[in-house]
Design an enzyme around this catalytic site. Structure first.
Site, PDB file in Angstrom:
ATOM      1  N   ALA A  11       0.869  -1.168   0.000  1.00 15.29           N
ATOM      2  CA  ALA A  11       0.000   0.000   0.000  1.00 15.29           C
ATOM      3  C   ALA A  11       0.909   1.223   0.000  1.00 15.29           C
ATOM      4  CB  ALA A  11      -0.883  -0.015   1.237  1.00 15.29           C
ATOM      5  N   GLU A  16      -0.385  -9.424  -0.352  1.00 16.24           N
ATOM      6  CA  GLU A  16      -1.813  -9.680  -0.103  1.00 16.24           C
ATOM      7  C   GLU A  16      -2.589  -9.769  -1.416  1.00 16.24           C
ATOM      8  OE1 GLU A  16      -1.712  -6.318   2.689  1.00 16.24           O
ATOM      9  OE2 GLU A  16      -2.806  -7.576   4.094  1.00 16.24           O
ATOM     10  N   GLU A  21       4.702  -4.828   7.424  1.00 17.29           N
ATOM     11  CA  GLU A  21       3.923  -3.739   8.025  1.00 17.29           C
ATOM     12  C   GLU A  21       4.319  -3.394   9.454  1.00 17.29           C
ATOM     13  OE1 GLU A  21       2.666  -6.150   6.146  1.00 17.29           O
ATOM     14  OE2 GLU A  21       1.111  -5.364   4.830  1.00 17.29           O
TER      15      GLU A  21
HETATM   16  N1  DAK Z   1       4.544   3.273  -0.990  1.00 14.43           N
HETATM   17  C1  DAK Z   1       4.907   4.409  -1.620  1.00 14.43           C
HETATM   18  N2  DAK Z   1       6.024   4.558  -2.347  1.00 14.43           N
HETATM   19  C2  DAK Z   1       6.810   3.490  -2.456  1.00 14.43           C
HETATM   20  C3  DAK Z   1       6.503   2.253  -1.830  1.00 14.43           C
HETATM   21  C4  DAK Z   1       5.299   2.167  -1.084  1.00 14.43           C
HETATM   22  N3  DAK Z   1       4.892   1.029  -0.489  1.00 14.43           N
HETATM   23  N4  DAK Z   1       7.497   1.385  -2.110  1.00 14.43           N
HETATM   24  C5  DAK Z   1       8.386   2.055  -2.878  1.00 14.43           C
HETATM   25  N5  DAK Z   1       7.977   3.329  -3.092  1.00 14.43           N
HETATM   26  C6  DAK Z   1       8.635   4.371  -3.860  1.00 14.43           C
HETATM   27  C7  DAK Z   1       9.842   4.907  -3.110  1.00 14.43           C
HETATM   28  O1  DAK Z   1       9.449   5.884  -2.170  1.00 14.43           O
HETATM   29  C8  DAK Z   1      10.654   5.504  -4.251  1.00 14.43           C
HETATM   30  O2  DAK Z   1      10.081   6.751  -4.616  1.00 14.43           O
HETATM   31  P1  DAK Z   1      11.031   8.026  -4.986  1.00 14.43           P
HETATM   32  O3  DAK Z   1      11.903   8.221  -3.812  1.00 14.43           O
HETATM   33  O4  DAK Z   1      11.788   7.553  -6.221  1.00 14.43           O
HETATM   34  O5  DAK Z   1      10.045   9.110  -5.271  1.00 14.43           O
HETATM   35  C9  DAK Z   1      10.381   4.542  -5.394  1.00 14.43           C
HETATM   36  O6  DAK Z   1       9.190   3.838  -5.047  1.00 14.43           O
HETATM   37  C10 DAK Z   1      11.488   3.518  -5.580  1.00 14.43           C
HETATM   38  O7  DAK Z   1      11.712   2.886  -4.330  1.00 14.43           O
HETATM   39  P2  DAK Z   1      13.169   2.754  -3.660  1.00 14.43           P
HETATM   40  O8  DAK Z   1      14.041   3.887  -4.097  1.00 14.43           O
HETATM   41  O9  DAK Z   1      12.957   2.559  -2.207  1.00 14.43           O
HETATM   42  O10 DAK Z   1      13.678   1.427  -4.361  1.00 14.43           O
HETATM   43  P3  DAK Z   1      14.695   0.358  -3.743  1.00 14.43           P
HETATM   44  O11 DAK Z   1      14.976  -0.575  -4.860  1.00 14.43           O
HETATM   45  O12 DAK Z   1      15.842   1.023  -3.083  1.00 14.43           O
HETATM   46  O13 DAK Z   1      13.863  -0.413  -2.626  1.00 14.43           O
HETATM   47  C11 DAK Z   1      11.920  -1.568  -1.742  1.00 14.43           C
HETATM   48  C12 DAK Z   1      12.738  -1.180  -2.998  1.00 14.43           C
HETATM   49  C13 DAK Z   1      10.635  -2.253  -2.203  1.00 14.43           C
HETATM   50  C14 DAK Z   1      12.735  -2.556  -0.893  1.00 14.43           C
HETATM   51  C15 DAK Z   1      11.633  -0.290  -0.915  1.00 14.43           C
HETATM   52  O14 DAK Z   1      11.054   0.671  -1.804  1.00 14.43           O
HETATM   53  C16 DAK Z   1      10.658  -0.519   0.189  1.00 14.43           C
HETATM   54  O15 DAK Z   1      11.028  -1.039   1.251  1.00 14.43           O
HETATM   55  N6  DAK Z   1       9.390  -0.108  -0.024  1.00 14.43           N
HETATM   56  C17 DAK Z   1       8.383  -0.223   1.004  1.00 14.43           C
HETATM   57  C18 DAK Z   1       7.912  -1.641   1.072  1.00 14.43           C
HETATM   58  C19 DAK Z   1       6.884  -1.827   2.172  1.00 14.43           C
HETATM   59  O16 DAK Z   1       7.173  -1.606   3.351  1.00 14.43           O
HETATM   60  N7  DAK Z   1       5.711  -2.240   1.759  1.00 14.43           N
HETATM   61  C20 DAK Z   1       4.635  -2.442   2.681  1.00 14.43           C
HETATM   62  C21 DAK Z   1       3.840  -1.195   2.680  1.00 14.43           C
HETATM   63  S1  DAK Z   1       2.654  -1.249   3.970  1.00 14.43           S
HETATM   64  C22 DAK Z   1      -4.118  -0.951   5.944  1.00 14.43           C
HETATM   65  C23 DAK Z   1      -4.221  -1.098   4.604  1.00 14.43           C
HETATM   66  C24 DAK Z   1      -3.212  -1.689   3.916  1.00 14.43           C
HETATM   67  C25 DAK Z   1      -2.094  -2.104   4.543  1.00 14.43           C
HETATM   68  C26 DAK Z   1      -2.000  -1.937   5.920  1.00 14.43           C
HETATM   69  C27 DAK Z   1      -3.011  -1.378   6.610  1.00 14.43           C
HETATM   70  N8  DAK Z   1      -5.114  -0.263   6.659  1.00 14.43           N
HETATM   71  C28 DAK Z   1      -5.594   0.991   6.119  1.00 14.43           C
HETATM   72  C29 DAK Z   1      -5.362  -0.592   8.002  1.00 14.43           C
HETATM   73  C30 DAK Z   1      -0.990  -2.546   3.813  1.00 14.43           C
HETATM   74  C31 DAK Z   1       0.193  -1.962   4.157  1.00 14.43           C
HETATM   75  C32 DAK Z   1       1.331  -2.053   3.313  1.00 14.43           C
HETATM   76  O17 DAK Z   1       1.322  -2.568   2.235  1.00 14.43           O
END
Ligand code: DAK
Length: 261
Positions: free
Chosen positions: A67, A115, A135
């Site tokens: 997300a 998911e 998360e």
């Molecule tokens: N959201 C927004 N932007 C994201 C993103 C994300 N999840 N993942 C990556 N990006 C963006 C980065 O900010 C970056 O943007 P700029 O800086 O270029 O503007 C661009 O994509 C490229 O990412 P990186 O520069 O970080 O690329 P790397 O290869 O260095 O790293 C990575 C890739 C996937 C390891 C890293 O980007 C990363 O850790 N991303 C976050 C992954 C993550 O934590 N995903 C889980 C998100 S939480 C709920 C509803 C839904 C959910 C929970 C609760 N409720 C409302 C209760 C679900 C939650 C999630 O999914």
């Protein structure tokens, strides 16, 4: 024909390809993506030309990196609740499509991306795929069904370890624990997904839909209720013209021509 800003939909030979298309944000899901997915799911399920859907991520690097964190950061408690409920609803709608849905996981499948893959019927991965529910490292919990689908797929202990540690796993480990069915070199993933789709398309469409219903709904029930669902779906399949066609073709030693009736 609907047009989308965050999705690319392509159709070929009974297969609909749905690309989640926000490559600059690694295809992270926000409300706009969810809204378009809801529209696309309805349109593809109603489209008689489409027999199987394949979902993948646009670009080389990511299926869906979760997300959208930037967007969630500013969300208050009621907003989070609403977003989570809407995401759950859209993923459930995807899971309930009559047509089989294959996830072709071509890179990061983190959080909401993992998911999304789990809401599909079958998961294929490229060797470059990475899975995880990170998360808790962001101070939240999985909100699009991850706490429920992950233990159902890989078992409670493995799901808890992955979720509590926020660890990510590579494709080979995802295969080992049963999160994905097959792993392919990145440049072969889509071809293999299409091959699988074509194999499904060769079968009787209504029978596939009834089998999907029996498995998906039955998995949520006790065994006796699930067996009753199977009996109902078996009965439904026997009421189709394709049952006569399929069995007739076997007896007459020819290939069946499905009527989808
Ligand atoms: N959201 C927004 N932007 C994201 C993103 C994300 N999840 N993942 C990556 N990006 C963006 C980065 O900010 C970056 O943007 P700029 O800086 O270029 O503007 C661009 O994509 C490229 O990412 P990186 O520069 O970080 O690329 P790397 O290869 O260095 O790293 C990575 C890739 C996937 C390891 C890293 O980007 C990363 O850790 N991303 C976050 C992954 C993550 O934590 N995903 C889980 C998100 S939480 C709920 C509803 C839904 C959910 C929970 C609760 N409720 C409302 C209760 C679900 C939650 C999630 O999914």
């Amino acid at each position: 024909m609907l047009t989308y800003e965050n999705l690319i939909i392509e159709k070929e030979e009974g297969i609909a390809l749905m690309y989640i298309n926000r490559p600059k944000a690694l295809n992270a899901i926000n409300a706009d993506v969810l809204k378009e997915m809801e529209q696309a799911i309805d349109a593809l399920d109603a489209d008689d030309e489409v027999r199987v859907v394949i979902i993948t991520g646009a670009g080389e690097k990511s299926f869906v990196a979760g997300a959208d964190i930037v967007w969630m950061y500013n969300m208050d408690q009621p907003g989070c609740r609403k977003f989570s409920a809407y995401g759950e609803y859209v993923f459930r709608k995807l899971e309930r499509m009559e047509k089989p849905v294959i996830a072709a996981v071509n890179g990061f499948a983190l959080g909401g991306g993992c998911e999304l893959a789990m809401a599909c019927d079958i998961r294929l991965a490229s060797e470059t795929a990475v899975f995880g529910q990170p998360e808790v490292g962001l101070g939240i919990i999985p909100g699009f069904g991850g706490t429920q689908r992950l233990p159902r797929l890989v078992g409670e202990g493995r799901a808890k370890e992955l979720t509590y540690t926020a660890n990510t796993i590579k494709a080979d480990e995802a295969y080992r624990i049963g999160l994905v069915n097959h792993v392919y070199p990145a440049d072969q993933l889509m071809e293999e997904a299409k091959k699988l789709a074509k194999r499904i398309i060769k079968q009787a469409p209504l029978a596939v839909a009834y089998a999907k219903h029996a498995i998906s709904v039955g998995m949520q029930c006790d065994l006796d209720s699930a067996m009753a669902i199977e009996a109902d779906m078996f009965g439904n399949s026997c009421a189709t013209e394709d049952k006569s066609e399929g069995m007739g073709a076997f007896i007459e030693k020819r290939k069946p021509t499905w009527k989808n009736k």
